[in-house]
Design a protein around this motif. Structure first.
Motif, PDB file in Angstrom:
ATOM      1  N   HIS A 125      -0.469 -12.162   3.695  1.00  0.00           N
ATOM      2  CA  HIS A 125       0.789 -12.469   3.919  1.00  0.00           C
ATOM      3  C   HIS A 125       1.537 -13.276   5.208  1.00  0.00           C
ATOM      4  O   HIS A 125       1.978 -12.543   6.147  1.00  0.00           O
ATOM      5  N   PRO A 130       6.628 -11.149   5.998  1.00  0.00           N
ATOM      6  CA  PRO A 130       5.635 -10.521   5.691  1.00  0.00           C
ATOM      7  C   PRO A 130       5.629  -9.129   5.252  1.00  0.00           C
ATOM      8  O   PRO A 130       4.685  -8.757   4.362  1.00  0.00           O
ATOM      9  N   GLN A 133       6.793  -9.311   1.587  1.00  0.00           N
ATOM     10  CA  GLN A 133       5.673  -9.684   0.866  1.00  0.00           C
ATOM     11  C   GLN A 133       4.511  -8.564   0.485  1.00  0.00           C
ATOM     12  O   GLN A 133       4.110  -8.575  -0.509  1.00  0.00           O
ATOM     13  N   ASP A 136       6.022  -6.322  -2.014  1.00  0.00           N
ATOM     14  CA  ASP A 136       6.127  -7.024  -3.402  1.00  0.00           C
ATOM     15  C   ASP A 136       4.601  -7.082  -3.990  1.00  0.00           C
ATOM     16  O   ASP A 136       4.692  -6.963  -5.050  1.00  0.00           O
TER      17      ASP A 136
END
Length: 202
Positions: A125, A130, A133, A136
């Motif tokens: 990331h 981040p 990220q 996800d």
């Protein structure tokens, strides 16, 4: 310029910021301890109104600020920063929310002397957002990484990492807040390791 020298044995460190500089604050406070192996000799910002500049001045740290928008190129701006750092006789540079990407020449010159902190467990990331990220990706944990700066973004060798579990119901903001607590511990620890020679650029 009046160069502060608290202890000849301490490494001279400048911090670069673009905003409130919460990691800068953690470094300034850590450096006040008698046994800490580094002193903060200057804070630079590319934003003239960065709140972190006021904090630095209130704690007796010299500051400098200049907008990158006043320069024709990235290289010209980096050359101006470089001149400030040389004037401060800096041993190491710590990036603390400095929202600029350096020219390759600047990054190469300060290679092995410039540190950054990133709110992920690099190499995972990189780049912006981040924390989102990590969510996800369905990661079980995140954290922060203090690393050496090289020309490639968020890609330098790791100095220190701190891990943070991702909890059910976390969003990017709640995760970022818990990571930030660890950042404020990890960055001063990593800088101390570097200043003592315990962490060396490979």
């Amino acid at each position: 310029m009046n160069l502060r020298r608290i202890d000849p044995g301490k490494k001279r460190v400048a911090i670069l910021i673009s905003g409130r500089g919460s990691n800068m604050q953690a470094l300034i406070q850590a450096a006040k301890a008698a046994g800490y192996p580094a002193e903060i000799v200057g804070v630079f910002s590319n934003k003239l109104d960065a709140p972190g500049l006021d904090y630095a001045r209130a704690n007796g740290v010299p500051t400098a600020a200049r907008s990158h928008k006043h320069f024709a190129s990235r290289e010209d701006f980096d050359a101006w920063i470089d001149a400030v750092l040389e004037d401060w006789q800096v041993d190491y540079v710590c990036l603390a929310g400095f929202m600029r990407i350096f020219s390759n020449g600047f990054a190469r010159k300060w290679s092995g002397r410039m540190l950054n902190i990133h709110p992920s467990l690099l190499p995972l990331h990189k780049g912006l957002k981040p924390q989102q990220q990590a969510l996800d990706a369905g990661d079980a944990e995140s954290g922060c990484t203090v690393h050496w700066v090289i020309p490639d973004l968020d890609d330098g060798p790791t100095i220190l990492q701190a891990r943070v579990p991702i909890l059910p119901g976390d969003d990017a903001d709640s995760l970022a807040a818990r990571i930030l607590v660890q950042e404020h511990r990890a960055y001063p620890q990593a800088l101390a390791m570097v200043a003592r020679g315990e962490a060396v650029f490979p």
